[in-house]
Enzyme design. Structure first.
Site, PDB file in Angstrom:
ATOM      1  N   LYS A 280       0.832  -1.194   0.000  1.00  0.00           N
ATOM      2  CA  LYS A 280       0.000   0.000   0.000  1.00  0.00           C
ATOM      3  C   LYS A 280       0.866   1.242   0.000  1.00  0.00           C
ATOM      4  O   LYS A 280       2.009   1.193   0.466  1.00  0.00           O
ATOM      5  CB  LYS A 280      -0.858   0.021   1.281  1.00  0.00           C
ATOM      6  CG  LYS A 280      -2.006  -0.949   1.315  1.00  0.00           C
ATOM      7  CD  LYS A 280      -2.779  -0.806   2.628  1.00  0.00           C
ATOM      8  CE  LYS A 280      -3.899  -1.822   2.737  1.00  0.00           C
ATOM      9  NZ  LYS A 280      -4.958  -1.672   1.717  1.00  0.00           N
ATOM     10  N   ARG A 354     -10.349 -11.567   2.246  1.00  0.00           N
ATOM     11  CA  ARG A 354     -11.232 -12.633   1.737  1.00  0.00           C
ATOM     12  C   ARG A 354     -10.550 -13.994   1.840  1.00  0.00           C
ATOM     13  O   ARG A 354     -11.217 -15.013   1.971  1.00  0.00           O
ATOM     14  CB  ARG A 354     -11.658 -12.289   0.306  1.00  0.00           C
ATOM     15  CG  ARG A 354     -10.523 -12.217  -0.678  1.00  0.00           C
ATOM     16  CD  ARG A 354     -10.885 -11.423  -1.933  1.00  0.00           C
ATOM     17  NE  ARG A 354     -10.896  -9.981  -1.687  1.00  0.00           N
ATOM     18  CZ  ARG A 354     -11.250  -9.067  -2.582  1.00  0.00           C
ATOM     19  NH1 ARG A 354     -11.632  -9.421  -3.781  1.00  0.00           N
ATOM     20  NH2 ARG A 354     -11.223  -7.772  -2.275  1.00  0.00           N
TER      21      ARG A 354
HETATM   22  N1  BES Z   1      -8.025  -3.754   4.524  1.00  0.00           N
HETATM   23  C1  BES Z   1      -8.210  -3.363   3.179  1.00  0.00           C
HETATM   24  C2  BES Z   1      -9.496  -2.573   2.960  1.00  0.00           C
HETATM   25  C3  BES Z   1      -9.548  -1.234   3.626  1.00  0.00           C
HETATM   26  C4  BES Z   1      -9.177  -0.100   2.936  1.00  0.00           C
HETATM   27  C5  BES Z   1     -10.004  -1.115   4.911  1.00  0.00           C
HETATM   28  C6  BES Z   1      -9.254   1.127   3.542  1.00  0.00           C
HETATM   29  C7  BES Z   1     -10.090   0.114   5.519  1.00  0.00           C
HETATM   30  C8  BES Z   1      -9.720   1.239   4.843  1.00  0.00           C
HETATM   31  C9  BES Z   1      -8.271  -4.593   2.277  1.00  0.00           C
HETATM   32  O1  BES Z   1      -7.492  -5.652   2.675  1.00  0.00           O
HETATM   33  C10 BES Z   1      -7.774  -4.175   0.931  1.00  0.00           C
HETATM   34  O2  BES Z   1      -6.647  -3.803   0.832  1.00  0.00           O
HETATM   35  N2  BES Z   1      -8.636  -4.259  -0.066  1.00  0.00           N
HETATM   36  C11 BES Z   1      -8.281  -3.895  -1.401  1.00  0.00           C
HETATM   37  C12 BES Z   1      -8.819  -4.946  -2.316  1.00  0.00           C
HETATM   38  C13 BES Z   1      -8.328  -4.806  -3.738  1.00  0.00           C
HETATM   39  C14 BES Z   1      -6.844  -5.098  -3.812  1.00  0.00           C
HETATM   40  C15 BES Z   1      -9.091  -5.769  -4.602  1.00  0.00           C
HETATM   41  C16 BES Z   1      -8.882  -2.545  -1.700  1.00  0.00           C
HETATM   42  O3  BES Z   1     -10.026  -2.304  -1.295  1.00  0.00           O
HETATM   43  O4  BES Z   1      -8.206  -1.721  -2.283  1.00  0.00           O
HETATM   44 MN    MN Z   2      -5.489  -5.474   2.047  1.00  0.00          MN
END
Ligand code: BES
Ligand code: MN
Ligand code: ZN
Length: 502
Positions: A280, A354
């Site tokens: 990230k 997931r």
């Molecule tokens: N934990 C994150 C989602 C999240 C984002 C929670 C911001 C709280 C605040 C999750 O694991 C994630 O990174 N999801 C990705 C999925 C994508 C790679 C398909 C996302 O939402 O960007």
């Molecule tokens: Mn994630």
């Protein structure tokens, strides 16, 4: 905080402050306000109708030496339109009043009951509101730490005969408010403190204190069970993953697996989500310590259930791991084999939630779950769709989804259903495996839910995406900023009041 009810005249109650709600359009000459007006030398007549107190929600007037009443201060709070009054309104008014009075150094507050809502439920809402309102995420502050405490909350009611109902409401409010604050405390903990091992430790403490069964699966046991999805995520971290399983068995219940309903609550427990190899951006990454809010909610729900004792079997599962990049980390392009045999192509290591949920859901079915609710900070997309206002709910059974939406409405939480048309299922097909873990940004919350649905099979299942709502970025009058404990009240309400009565 000690909470008690007093069936006295409001002017005889001994407290640092007496809180009185004023509804929009009320007159000082009417009903209960008349007595207060006379005792305060016409104060209400002067205030009500002035710009300072029109009864609108959020308004407050704080009065010293309020006249012929025993409480040392009087706090008038706007309650909005009486016909709109709701338990959520009671919760927020009490929360705001408690925060305000703590700021003034009050140690005891008395709330005059003025709503016409059910006495037990409104007592419950008031206690929840005060407990939630007084929570501060300041464990690590050495300066500006909130040291002031309200140690006494007195609910003043004029109607004797309802003592039992009121006492039960107070007790329920305390149980639920404390459970929510436990979850908020955990979500706020730094990731290097609250590792998966530490989360398991905290779950053990909770289980021991409240009489829940607990089983913590380590990586060796997960490997024996074939949990390749959860273990794939865990590989990049030096902290070992855990699958925490809590079990509540009601007294005199049929044993699990003999035909009765078994509700499984499954919560995403990523104690830190760096994104892994698909790392990230650093901006805002510190907040990814709250990526275990689903697991925290699960622990909170189980703790409350252990005290409220509904007559239904409930299991709580918390798959917990870090998601880190390292020389051993899982990589984009890898194929993982989940416990149920499904093969998963990893497109993005940041779609890890997931994966850990998938194996926990399969395990929940193995334990006999007949119904499943998962809670997860699963997608950034849910904030694009619904902002910080609504929890997204999706599921494979409309009746079950509607029951949960109803349960949410009753406790003043906002859930909004997103669609699961078959066309979205196409998007998670993989060229080389059964499914892939990411379908990109479009409809991200829905494709994530379709992924989970693969693991629900024919068990009734609902998914709550709390990524947008589990953290509040702005301070509210009734609540600090930070972790919110969202969805906990709803799930408790569902389990206790919509399946098998107490
Ligand atoms: N934990 C994150 C989602 C999240 C984002 C929670 C911001 C709280 C605040 C999750 O694991 C994630 O990174 N999801 C990705 C999925 C994508 C790679 C398909 C996302 O939402 O960007
Ligand atoms: Mn994630
Ligand atoms: Zn995550």
């Amino acid at each position: 905080m000690e909470v008690r009810a007093e069936f006295k005249k409001f002017h005889d109650v001994e407290a640092d402050a007496l809180v009185v709600t004023i509804y929009e359009g009320e007159k000082a000459e009417e009903g209960a306000l008349r007595d207060l007006d006379e005792r305060s030398g016409g104060l209400l007549r002067e205030l009500i109708g002035s710009d300072e107190m029109r009864g609108k929600q959020g308004e407050m007037v704080y009065v010293h030496k309020p006249g012929d009443i025993r409480a040392r201060r009087l706090l008038l709070v706007g309650g909005g339109k009486r016909e709109d009054s709701s338990l959520d309104g009671v919760r927020k008014v009490t929360g705001s009043a408690a925060r305000f009075l703590r700021g003034k150094g009050a140690r005891s507050m008395a709330m005059l009951r003025r709503s016409q809502l059910d006495i037990g439920s409104s007592a419950q809402a008031a206690v929840e509101g005060a407990l939630i309102g007084l929570f501060e995420p300041d464990r690590y502050k050495t300066e500006d730490k909130e040291e002031r405490r309200i140690t006494e909350l007195i609910l003043v009611a004029a109607s004797p005969g309802s003592e039992n109902e009121l006492a039960r409401g107070v007790e329920r409010g305390r149980i639920i408010g404390d459970a929510i604050n436990l979850a908020r405390e955990l979500s706020n903990e730094p990731a290097s403190t609250l590792t998966p091992t530490e989360l398991a430790e905290r779950a053990r403490e909770t289980a021991a204190r409240f009489g829940l069964d607990i089983d913590v699966l380590d990586e060796a046991r997960m490997k024996d069970l074939g949990m390749g999805a959860l273990l794939g995520v865990a590989r990049g971290s030096d902290e070992p993953a855990k699958l925490i399983v809590l079990r509540y068995t009601p007294e005199g219940a049929e044993p699990m697996g003999t035909g009765g309903e078994v509700i499984a609550i499954v919560g995403k427990g990523i104690t830190f989500d760096s994104g892994g190899i698909s790392i990230k951006p650093s901006e805002g990454m510190e907040k990814m310590k709250y990526d275990m809010s689903g697991a925290a909610a699960t622990l909170a729900v189980m703790r409350a259930i252990a005290q409220l004792k509904p007559s239904v079997n409930v299991i709580g599962l918390m798959p917990t791991s870090e998601n880190m990049p390292s020389g051993r980390a899982y990589k984009p392009g890898d194929v993982l084999r989940a416990m149920n045999g499904t093969t998963i192509e990893v497109i993005n290591t940041d779609a890890e939630g997931r994966l850990v949920l998938a194996d926990a859901m399969t395990y929940a079915k193995k334990l006999g779950a007949t119904r499943m609710i998962d809670l997860a900070t699963l997608t950034g997309s849910v904030s694009v769709a619904l902002g910080a206002v609504n929890v997204a709910i999706l599921g494979n059974d409309q009746v079950f989804v509607d029951e949960l939406r109803g349960a949410a409405r009753e406790v003043g939480e906002r859930f909004w259903q997103l669609p699961m048309d078959d066309e979205y299922r196409e998007l998670i097909k993989s060229d080389i495996a059964d499914i892939k873990n990411s379908a990109g940004r479009y409809a991200g919350t829905i494709t994530a839910a379709w992924f989970l649905r693969e693991f629900a099979g024919d068990v009734k299942w609902a998914h709550l995406d709390i990524a947008g709502t589990a953290w509040e970025n702005e301070r509210k009058s009734y609540m600090s900023k930070g972790p919110t404990g969202v969805a906990i009240r709803t799930v408790i309400n569902y389990v206790c009041n919509h399946t098998g009565k107490r």
